[in-house]
Design a protein around this motif. Structure first.
Motif, PDB file in Angstrom:
ATOM      1  N   ARG A   1     -48.507  22.279  49.248  1.00  0.00           N
ATOM      2  CA  ARG A   1     -47.389  23.042  48.674  1.00  0.00           C
ATOM      3  C   ARG A   1     -46.210  23.102  49.642  1.00  0.00           C
ATOM      4  O   ARG A   1     -45.049  22.960  49.237  1.00  0.00           O
ATOM      5  CB  ARG A   1     -47.851  24.452  48.303  1.00  0.00           C
ATOM      6  N   LEU A   2     -46.496  23.306  50.921  1.00  0.00           N
ATOM      7  CA  LEU A   2     -45.417  23.346  51.915  1.00  0.00           C
ATOM      8  C   LEU A   2     -44.702  22.007  52.004  1.00  0.00           C
ATOM      9  O   LEU A   2     -43.473  21.953  52.116  1.00  0.00           O
ATOM     10  CB  LEU A   2     -45.976  23.737  53.285  1.00  0.00           C
ATOM     11  N   GLU A   3     -45.458  20.914  51.943  1.00  0.00           N
ATOM     12  CA  GLU A   3     -44.838  19.588  51.991  1.00  0.00           C
ATOM     13  C   GLU A   3     -43.933  19.378  50.784  1.00  0.00           C
ATOM     14  O   GLU A   3     -42.834  18.824  50.922  1.00  0.00           O
ATOM     15  CB  GLU A   3     -45.912  18.505  52.054  1.00  0.00           C
ATOM     16  N   ASP A   4     -44.363  19.822  49.606  1.00  0.00           N
ATOM     17  CA  ASP A   4     -43.530  19.691  48.411  1.00  0.00           C
ATOM     18  C   ASP A   4     -42.233  20.474  48.558  1.00  0.00           C
ATOM     19  O   ASP A   4     -41.153  19.992  48.199  1.00  0.00           O
ATOM     20  CB  ASP A   4     -44.285  20.171  47.171  1.00  0.00           C
ATOM     21  N   LYS A   5     -42.342  21.703  49.091  1.00  0.00           N
ATOM     22  CA  LYS A   5     -41.140  22.512  49.292  1.00  0.00           C
ATOM     23  C   LYS A   5     -40.199  21.853  50.299  1.00  0.00           C
ATOM     24  O   LYS A   5     -38.986  21.856  50.122  1.00  0.00           O
ATOM     25  CB  LYS A   5     -41.516  23.917  49.787  1.00  0.00           C
ATOM     26  N   MET A   6     -40.770  21.284  51.353  1.00  0.00           N
ATOM     27  CA  MET A   6     -39.939  20.625  52.362  1.00  0.00           C
ATOM     28  C   MET A   6     -39.226  19.420  51.765  1.00  0.00           C
ATOM     29  O   MET A   6     -38.057  19.183  52.049  1.00  0.00           O
ATOM     30  CB  MET A   6     -40.790  20.214  53.569  1.00  0.00           C
ATOM     31  N   ASP A   7     -39.924  18.652  50.916  1.00  0.00           N
ATOM     32  CA  ASP A   7     -39.290  17.506  50.262  1.00  0.00           C
ATOM     33  C   ASP A   7     -38.119  17.952  49.406  1.00  0.00           C
ATOM     34  O   ASP A   7     -37.048  17.353  49.424  1.00  0.00           O
ATOM     35  CB  ASP A   7     -40.302  16.745  49.405  1.00  0.00           C
ATOM     36  N   ALA A   8     -38.312  19.031  48.635  1.00  0.00           N
ATOM     37  CA  ALA A   8     -37.251  19.536  47.770  1.00  0.00           C
ATOM     38  C   ALA A   8     -36.062  19.998  48.603  1.00  0.00           C
ATOM     39  O   ALA A   8     -34.904  19.710  48.277  1.00  0.00           O
ATOM     40  CB  ALA A   8     -37.782  20.677  46.903  1.00  0.00           C
ATOM     41  N   ASN A   9     -36.329  20.716  49.690  1.00  0.00           N
ATOM     42  CA  ASN A   9     -35.244  21.195  50.548  1.00  0.00           C
ATOM     43  C   ASN A   9     -34.532  20.030  51.231  1.00  0.00           C
ATOM     44  O   ASN A   9     -33.315  20.053  51.386  1.00  0.00           O
ATOM     45  CB  ASN A   9     -35.781  22.168  51.597  1.00  0.00           C
ATOM     46  N   HIS A  10     -35.283  19.025  51.636  1.00  0.00           N
ATOM     47  CA  HIS A  10     -34.681  17.856  52.275  1.00  0.00           C
ATOM     48  C   HIS A  10     -33.744  17.152  51.304  1.00  0.00           C
ATOM     49  O   HIS A  10     -32.640  16.749  51.668  1.00  0.00           O
ATOM     50  CB  HIS A  10     -35.777  16.895  52.755  1.00  0.00           C
ATOM     51  N   LYS A  11     -34.174  17.030  50.059  1.00  0.00           N
ATOM     52  CA  LYS A  11     -33.327  16.396  49.050  1.00  0.00           C
ATOM     53  C   LYS A  11     -32.057  17.199  48.824  1.00  0.00           C
ATOM     54  O   LYS A  11     -30.976  16.636  48.665  1.00  0.00           O
ATOM     55  CB  LYS A  11     -34.099  16.221  47.743  1.00  0.00           C
ATOM     56  N   ALA A  12     -32.182  18.526  48.811  1.00  0.00           N
ATOM     57  CA  ALA A  12     -31.009  19.381  48.622  1.00  0.00           C
ATOM     58  C   ALA A  12     -30.033  19.217  49.786  1.00  0.00           C
ATOM     59  O   ALA A  12     -28.820  19.151  49.575  1.00  0.00           O
ATOM     60  CB  ALA A  12     -31.435  20.838  48.490  1.00  0.00           C
ATOM     61  N   LEU A  13     -30.552  19.119  50.989  1.00  0.00           N
ATOM     62  CA  LEU A  13     -29.679  18.908  52.147  1.00  0.00           C
ATOM     63  C   LEU A  13     -28.978  17.559  52.048  1.00  0.00           C
ATOM     64  O   LEU A  13     -27.796  17.434  52.352  1.00  0.00           O
ATOM     65  CB  LEU A  13     -30.490  18.976  53.448  1.00  0.00           C
ATOM     66  N   TYR A  14     -29.702  16.546  51.611  1.00  0.00           N
ATOM     67  CA  TYR A  14     -29.128  15.213  51.476  1.00  0.00           C
ATOM     68  C   TYR A  14     -28.057  15.199  50.394  1.00  0.00           C
ATOM     69  O   TYR A  14     -27.022  14.569  50.541  1.00  0.00           O
ATOM     70  CB  TYR A  14     -30.230  14.198  51.163  1.00  0.00           C
ATOM     71  N   ASP A  15     -28.307  15.948  49.302  1.00  0.00           N
ATOM     72  CA  ASP A  15     -27.301  16.051  48.239  1.00  0.00           C
ATOM     73  C   ASP A  15     -26.023  16.673  48.778  1.00  0.00           C
ATOM     74  O   ASP A  15     -24.920  16.247  48.432  1.00  0.00           O
ATOM     75  CB  ASP A  15     -27.834  16.885  47.075  1.00  0.00           C
ATOM     76  N   GLY A  16     -26.146  17.685  49.627  1.00  0.00           N
ATOM     77  CA  GLY A  16     -24.966  18.314  50.232  1.00  0.00           C
ATOM     78  C   GLY A  16     -24.202  17.332  51.089  1.00  0.00           C
ATOM     79  O   GLY A  16     -22.971  17.308  51.091  1.00  0.00           O
ATOM     80  N   TYR A  17     -24.925  16.465  51.805  1.00  0.00           N
ATOM     81  CA  TYR A  17     -24.281  15.451  52.632  1.00  0.00           C
ATOM     82  C   TYR A  17     -23.528  14.456  51.749  1.00  0.00           C
ATOM     83  O   TYR A  17     -22.392  14.099  52.033  1.00  0.00           O
ATOM     84  CB  TYR A  17     -25.327  14.716  53.477  1.00  0.00           C
ATOM     85  N   LYS A  18     -24.169  14.027  50.652  1.00  0.00           N
ATOM     86  CA  LYS A  18     -23.519  13.074  49.744  1.00  0.00           C
ATOM     87  C   LYS A  18     -22.265  13.689  49.145  1.00  0.00           C
ATOM     88  O   LYS A  18     -21.257  13.015  48.993  1.00  0.00           O
ATOM     89  CB  LYS A  18     -24.480  12.644  48.634  1.00  0.00           C
ATOM     90  N   LEU A  19     -22.322  14.975  48.817  1.00  0.00           N
ATOM     91  CA  LEU A  19     -21.166  15.657  48.246  1.00  0.00           C
ATOM     92  C   LEU A  19     -20.014  15.664  49.245  1.00  0.00           C
ATOM     93  O   LEU A  19     -18.864  15.414  48.876  1.00  0.00           O
ATOM     94  CB  LEU A  19     -21.548  17.084  47.851  1.00  0.00           C
ATOM     95  N   THR A  20     -20.304  15.908  50.499  1.00  0.00           N
ATOM     96  CA  THR A  20     -19.270  15.907  51.539  1.00  0.00           C
ATOM     97  C   THR A  20     -18.640  14.523  51.668  1.00  0.00           C
ATOM     98  O   THR A  20     -17.408  14.397  51.791  1.00  0.00           O
ATOM     99  CB  THR A  20     -19.870  16.341  52.894  1.00  0.00           C
ATOM    100  N   VAL A  21     -19.449  13.485  51.641  1.00  0.00           N
ATOM    101  CA  VAL A  21     -18.934  12.113  51.733  1.00  0.00           C
ATOM    102  C   VAL A  21     -18.053  11.800  50.534  1.00  0.00           C
ATOM    103  O   VAL A  21     -16.971  11.218  50.682  1.00  0.00           O
ATOM    104  CB  VAL A  21     -20.111  11.104  51.838  1.00  0.00           C
ATOM    105  N   LEU A  22     -18.492  12.209  49.340  1.00  0.00           N
ATOM    106  CA  LEU A  22     -17.690  11.957  48.137  1.00  0.00           C
ATOM    107  C   LEU A  22     -16.362  12.709  48.186  1.00  0.00           C
ATOM    108  O   LEU A  22     -15.322  12.165  47.802  1.00  0.00           O
ATOM    109  CB  LEU A  22     -18.483  12.363  46.888  1.00  0.00           C
TER     110      LEU A  22
END
Length: 83
Positions: free
Chosen positions: A43-64
């Protein structure tokens, strides 16, 4: 020279060993404990994956946003040159 051990000493020694083994047994994890721990880790690994994706989405938004700003600046310069 070998020392003779009395039955009483042997009994006391064996009683102490048994007591220590029981304490060790109480502190050992069971298969069920390990299974629960593994599920929690999953469960912790799943949560970390979701949070990692959210952080990456924020990075992509900044680049865009940066790219849109660059394009906006180019359009403004061309608009000024046309006038």
């Amino acid at each position: 020279m070998a020392k003779d051990i009395t039955n009483e000493q042997l009994f006391e020694f064996m009683t102490n060993m048994y007591s220590e083994m029981q304490e060790m047994k109480e502190n050992m994890a069971t298969k069920d404990d390990l299974a629960k721990t593994n599920r929690s880790i999953g469960r912790l690994e799943d949560k970390m994956d979701a949070n990692h994706k959210a952080l990456y989405d924020g990075y992509k938004l900044t680049v865009l946003e940066k790219k849109v700003d660059e394009i906006d600046n180019k359009v403004e310069k061309q608009d000024a040159e046309i006038r």
